[in-house]
Design an enzyme around this catalytic site. Structure first.
Site, mmCIF file in Angstrom:
data_model
loop_
_atom_site.group_PDB
_atom_site.id
_atom_site.type_symbol
_atom_site.label_atom_id
_atom_site.label_comp_id
_atom_site.label_asym_id
_atom_site.label_seq_id
_atom_site.Cartn_x
_atom_site.Cartn_y
_atom_site.Cartn_z
ATOM 1 N N ASP A 18 0.829 4.332 -14.833
ATOM 2 C CA ASP A 18 1.499 4.478 -14.352
ATOM 3 C C ASP A 18 1.796 3.460 -12.965
ATOM 4 O O ASP A 18 2.334 3.723 -11.655
ATOM 5 C CB ASP A 18 1.910 5.612 -13.556
ATOM 6 C CG ASP A 18 2.034 6.982 -14.458
ATOM 7 O OD1 ASP A 18 2.171 6.680 -15.872
ATOM 8 O OD2 ASP A 18 2.264 8.251 -14.164
ATOM 9 N N LYS A 104 4.862 9.328 -20.922
ATOM 10 C CA LYS A 104 4.918 10.925 -20.401
ATOM 11 C C LYS A 104 5.692 11.229 -19.851
ATOM 12 O O LYS A 104 6.110 10.399 -19.222
ATOM 13 C CB LYS A 104 3.219 11.155 -20.391
ATOM 14 C CG LYS A 104 3.348 10.382 -18.754
ATOM 15 C CD LYS A 104 1.997 10.381 -18.311
ATOM 16 C CE LYS A 104 2.429 9.762 -16.828
ATOM 17 N NZ LYS A 104 2.882 9.647 -15.874
ATOM 18 N N CYS A 143 -1.163 11.048 -11.081
ATOM 19 C CA CYS A 143 -1.569 11.186 -12.578
ATOM 20 C C CYS A 143 -2.700 10.257 -12.582
ATOM 21 O O CYS A 143 -3.530 10.597 -13.625
ATOM 22 C CB CYS A 143 -0.256 9.848 -13.239
ATOM 23 S SG CYS A 143 1.372 11.000 -13.469
HETATM 24 C C1 VGL Z 1 3.069 10.827 -10.408
HETATM 25 C C2 VGL Z 1 4.633 11.581 -8.941
HETATM 26 C C3 VGL Z 1 5.529 12.291 -10.180
HETATM 27 C C4 VGL Z 1 2.076 9.700 -10.475
HETATM 28 C C5 VGL Z 1 4.251 10.761 -11.235
HETATM 29 O O1 VGL Z 1 2.539 8.689 -11.573
HETATM 30 O O2 VGL Z 1 1.049 9.424 -10.109
HETATM 31 N N1 VGL Z 1 3.620 10.561 -9.241
HETATM 32 N N2 VGL Z 1 5.776 11.801 -11.533
#
Ligand code: VGL
Ligand code: ZN
Length: 188
Positions: A18, A104, A143
């Site tokens: 991410d 995702k 994540c």
């Molecule tokens: C994430 C908060 C909300 C991440 C994803 O990728 O860590 N954090 N959605």
């Protein structure tokens, strides 16, 4: 285990989690120093590509009005909305041609913090003979934490590159670090 190149061996995969604009300074859910992971990860990506180690990039990719957004009762401001600039990978991240993307957060009915959560990633790793997963990215307490813990549960060796991750909250980041270590993750 000094250089990225020395770390990698047969049966490894690199999983970059991410590293998207919305999780970097200036984004919708900015992680302090989130962009600082890019240079570190690029060195690992280069080394992995040179050694034929597969490189996977996960991305958070939410539909508008996603269940994880505060307006829908979730924890987060809107972020990584599909096909927006915020959902794109950091522009300096080296996405090699051979890279494999893992998408995702697309489900309407639940959030998916872990890159293993209903993505088929464990299946893919097993069918490709991956035994050990080197990982880093954003965010350490969300994540990355969820993915490392899931990877261990799925039976993979998980290695966290500590200099290649940053938390949303420093306090939660420390807690996540202890949890991952406790669960059996190796920290580099
Ligand atoms: C994430 C908060 C909300 C991440 C994803 O990728 O860590 N954090 N959605
Ligand atoms: Zn999200």
């Amino acid at each position: 285990m000094g250089t990225p190149s020395e770390l990698f061996k047969d049966g490894d995969a690199l999983l970059v989690i991410d590293v998207q604009n919305d999780f970097c300074p200036g984004g919708k859910l900015p992680v302090e120093g989130g962009d600082a992971v890019v240079a570190v990860l690029n060195r690992y990506i280069d080394a992995a590509v040179k050694k034929n180690i597969p490189v996977f990039f996960s991305r958070d990719f939410h539909p508008n009005g996603h269940i994880s957004f505060q307006k829908a009762g979730g924890d987060w401001p809107p972020h990584c909305v599909q096909d927006t600039k915020g959902a794109q990978f950091h522009p300096e991240l080296k996405i090699a041609e051979s890279s494999i993307l893992v998408t995702k957060g697309v489900r309407f009915d639940k959030d998916q913090n872990s890159a293993f959560d209903q993505t088929g990633l464990a299946y893919k790793f097993r069918s490709d003979g991956v035994k050990r997963v080197i990982t880093g990215g954003l965010a350490q307490d969300v994540c990355v934490r969820a993915s490392v813990l899931d990877g261990l549960r799925e039976g993979f060796e998980m290695v966290l590159l500590l200099s290649a991750t940053r938390p949303v909250s420093p306090e939660e980041g420390r807690r996540a670090f202890e949890e991952m270590k406790e669960a059996g993750a190796k920290i580099v």
